[in-house]
Write a protein that holds these residues in place. Structure first.
Motif, mmCIF file in Angstrom:
data_model
loop_
_atom_site.group_PDB
_atom_site.id
_atom_site.type_symbol
_atom_site.label_atom_id
_atom_site.label_comp_id
_atom_site.label_asym_id
_atom_site.label_seq_id
_atom_site.Cartn_x
_atom_site.Cartn_y
_atom_site.Cartn_z
ATOM 1 N N SER A 15 38.267 31.246 48.144
ATOM 2 C CA SER A 15 37.927 30.410 47.001
ATOM 3 C C SER A 15 36.418 30.355 46.762
ATOM 4 C CB SER A 15 38.463 28.988 47.213
ATOM 5 O OG SER A 15 37.857 28.392 48.346
ATOM 6 N N GLN A 16 35.603 30.757 47.776
ATOM 7 C CA GLN A 16 34.155 30.662 47.646
ATOM 8 C C GLN A 16 33.492 31.983 47.261
ATOM 9 O OE1 GLN A 16 32.391 27.937 47.677
ATOM 10 N NE2 GLN A 16 34.075 26.573 48.237
ATOM 11 N N CYS A 17 34.192 33.105 47.438
ATOM 12 C CA CYS A 17 33.567 34.380 47.091
ATOM 13 C C CYS A 17 33.803 34.686 45.615
ATOM 14 C CB CYS A 17 34.109 35.498 47.981
ATOM 15 S SG CYS A 17 35.837 35.911 47.734
ATOM 16 N N ARG A 18 33.058 35.645 45.091
ATOM 17 C CA ARG A 18 33.287 36.082 43.712
ATOM 18 C C ARG A 18 34.711 36.619 43.606
ATOM 19 N NH1 ARG A 18 28.174 36.881 41.022
ATOM 20 N NH2 ARG A 18 26.444 36.614 42.482
ATOM 21 N N PHE A 19 35.369 36.329 42.510
ATOM 22 C CA PHE A 19 36.788 36.666 42.434
ATOM 23 C C PHE A 19 37.034 38.163 42.573
ATOM 24 C CE2 PHE A 19 35.978 37.687 37.983
ATOM 25 C CZ PHE A 19 36.975 38.596 37.633
ATOM 26 N N LEU A 20 36.099 38.991 42.106
ATOM 27 C CA LEU A 20 36.276 40.435 42.213
ATOM 28 C C LEU A 20 36.185 40.919 43.657
ATOM 29 C CD1 LEU A 20 34.183 41.486 39.105
ATOM 30 C CD2 LEU A 20 36.633 41.853 39.393
ATOM 31 N N GLN A 21 35.596 40.108 44.541
ATOM 32 C CA GLN A 21 35.502 40.446 45.952
ATOM 33 C C GLN A 21 36.574 39.754 46.787
ATOM 34 O OE1 GLN A 21 33.704 42.334 48.328
ATOM 35 N NE2 GLN A 21 33.368 43.580 46.510
ATOM 36 N N SER A 22 37.466 39.040 46.156
ATOM 37 C CA SER A 22 38.483 38.286 46.888
ATOM 38 C C SER A 22 39.640 39.180 47.318
ATOM 39 C CB SER A 22 39.026 37.147 46.020
ATOM 40 O OG SER A 22 39.764 37.661 44.923
ATOM 41 N N ALA A 248 37.167 27.739 43.555
ATOM 42 C CA ALA A 248 36.148 26.710 43.761
ATOM 43 C C ALA A 248 34.789 27.185 43.269
ATOM 44 C CB ALA A 248 36.083 26.326 45.240
ATOM 45 N N ARG A 249 34.551 28.486 43.324
ATOM 46 C CA ARG A 249 33.261 29.023 42.908
ATOM 47 C C ARG A 249 33.131 29.109 41.397
ATOM 48 N NH1 ARG A 249 29.556 33.193 45.378
ATOM 49 N NH2 ARG A 249 28.255 33.908 43.659
ATOM 50 N N GLU A 250 34.196 29.560 40.709
ATOM 51 C CA GLU A 250 34.062 29.875 39.292
ATOM 52 C C GLU A 250 35.389 29.795 38.551
ATOM 53 O OE1 GLU A 250 32.652 33.934 39.234
ATOM 54 O OE2 GLU A 250 34.166 34.544 40.703
ATOM 55 N N GLY A 251 35.275 29.479 37.275
ATOM 56 C CA GLY A 251 36.357 29.675 36.336
ATOM 57 C C GLY A 251 35.972 30.849 35.461
ATOM 58 N N VAL A 252 36.919 31.749 35.207
ATOM 59 C CA VAL A 252 36.602 32.986 34.479
ATOM 60 C C VAL A 252 37.582 33.167 33.325
ATOM 61 C CG1 VAL A 252 36.230 35.470 34.660
ATOM 62 C CG2 VAL A 252 35.810 34.005 36.649
ATOM 63 N N TYR A 253 37.036 33.375 32.139
ATOM 64 C CA TYR A 253 37.833 33.707 30.965
ATOM 65 C C TYR A 253 38.055 35.220 30.984
ATOM 66 C CZ TYR A 253 38.405 34.757 25.906
ATOM 67 O OH TYR A 253 38.821 35.244 24.690
ATOM 68 N N LEU A 254 39.248 35.637 31.410
ATOM 69 C CA LEU A 254 39.513 37.050 31.624
ATOM 70 C C LEU A 254 39.929 37.793 30.358
ATOM 71 C CD1 LEU A 254 41.473 37.038 35.027
ATOM 72 C CD2 LEU A 254 39.117 37.770 34.628
ATOM 73 N N TYR A 255 40.919 37.257 29.645
ATOM 74 C CA TYR A 255 41.484 37.962 28.501
ATOM 75 C C TYR A 255 41.776 36.970 27.377
ATOM 76 C CZ TYR A 255 42.356 41.221 32.328
ATOM 77 O OH TYR A 255 42.195 42.021 33.432
#
Length: 355
Positions: A15-22, A248-255
């Protein structure tokens, strides 16, 4: 450099890393053509890194592979900000990875996870990072290098206040006119995908097949990541939809997708506001609109996207984009093929749909 293969999520707070690295994202991409690997580096700096590998066929060249490190390696800021030292880390990491990769791997491609508010500072950093023979700017970026970040530590009133006044008005207008935002489920995938096909046809963009988004919505995470579908309705008619990812780190608008009907009801504004509020309640540190043109240019084909996303306030961020470490003499030929593919998708296809 000491590089050790590790099991998924070993030592990582997902939950703390960048989502692309999860591990969550690696699991998802592994179901769609990529082979996932994960490594821990212990010298000269400790970090854990997700690496995705894909093999494919290139005319004339034959079967080849590319290794991709999305938004990584993510190391302490003081190292990230020193391009010469970070370049050395990228090349040393690439050398250490070679024995774990297919023999036909053309390059290792990195998305450099460093943020700049100044476009010129980002440009100078990228030039220094990609200088020399070992690192070079990739022919194409995989992730969008420019974006808008909202600080979700601010109260909702402040988030509304920092928007352009027209954006606040459009949110209220959508509510007043009866637009209703509902959370969807994987069972609503047809609604989203039909809207997305309409968007792709209108804007001349390439999209994945329906199974890609369906799998994303039904992926389970044990590490505090949530993927959600929001749909805006007017009199039971779906007008627009977005897919978001929260940690926990970020909310991302993907599509994002929208109908050609009732665009005057401003459903996209209300969708974003609902997602922003939910991201804040979820505990996300920031909300990433995920992709804009680098500057405000009315002649840019994606100017409307720039105007829409920046209107919500926040900070415009620039990143170096993708950096390659070539591993094969065939890398240059691959770069030519990649540029030709980009011309088709970004220029010719848009002309064919009238943009």
């Amino acid at each position: 450099m000491d590089i050790i293969p590790v099991t998924d999520g070993c030592g990582v707070r997902e939950s703390q890393c960048r989502f692309l690295q999860s591990p969550f994202w690696a699991d998802f991409k592994s179901a769609h053509g990529w082979h996932k690997l994960r490594f821990q580096c212990t010298d000269p700096v400790v970090f854990e890194c997700s690496v995705l590998v894909r093999q494919f066929h290139i005319p004339v060249i034959g079967t080849a592979a590319i290794a991709y490190v999305p938004m990584g390696p993510d190391v302490p800021e003081q190292l990230l900000r020193k391009p010469m030292e970070y370049r050395r880390l990228l090349t040393d990491f690439a050398i250490g990875l070679r024995s774990f990769l297919p023999r036909n791997t053309l390059c290792i491609r990195y998305d450099v996870p460093v943020d700049f508010e100044s476009l010129e500072s980002c440009r100078l950093y990228t030039m220094e990072l990609a200088s020399g023979s070992k690192c070079r700017k990739a022919p194409e970026n995989i992730q969008p290098p420019d974006t808008v970040l909202l600080d979700l530590s601010l109260p909702e009133e402040k988030l509304l206040q920092q928007m352009k006044s027209k954006w606040r008005y459009n949110i209220r207008l959508a509510e007043k006119k009866g637009v209703e935002v509902r959370k969807g489920t994987v069972q609503d995938i047809d609604i989203f995908y039909n809207l997305y096909q309409t968007t792709a046809s209108r804007d001349g963009i390439a999209i994945h097949d329906k199974a890609y988004y369906q799998d994303l919505l039904q992926m389970e995470s044990s590490g505090g990541i949530a993927v959600s579908l929001y749909i805006a309705y007017y009199e039971q008619m779906p007008l627009a939809a977005i897919i978001t990812l929260f940690s926990a780190r970020e909310g991302v608008y993907l599509y994002g997708a929208s109908s050609n009907e009732h665009r005057n009801l401003m459903p996209a504004y209300l969708l974003q506001w609902n997602a922003i509020c939910d991201a804040k309640q979820f505990g996300c540190g920031q909300y990433d609109f995920y992709g804009i043109p680098p500057v405000e240019d009315e002649q840019h084909p994606m100017y409307g996207l720039y105007r829409f996303k920046t209107g919500f306030g926040g900070t415009i961020i620039h990143r170096p984009g993708s950096i390659d470490v070539p591993l094969s003499l065939l890398y240059s030929a691959y770069g030519i093929a990649e540029r030709l593919r980009s011309v088709w998708f970004k220029k010719i296809k848009k002309i064919l749909v009238g943009r």
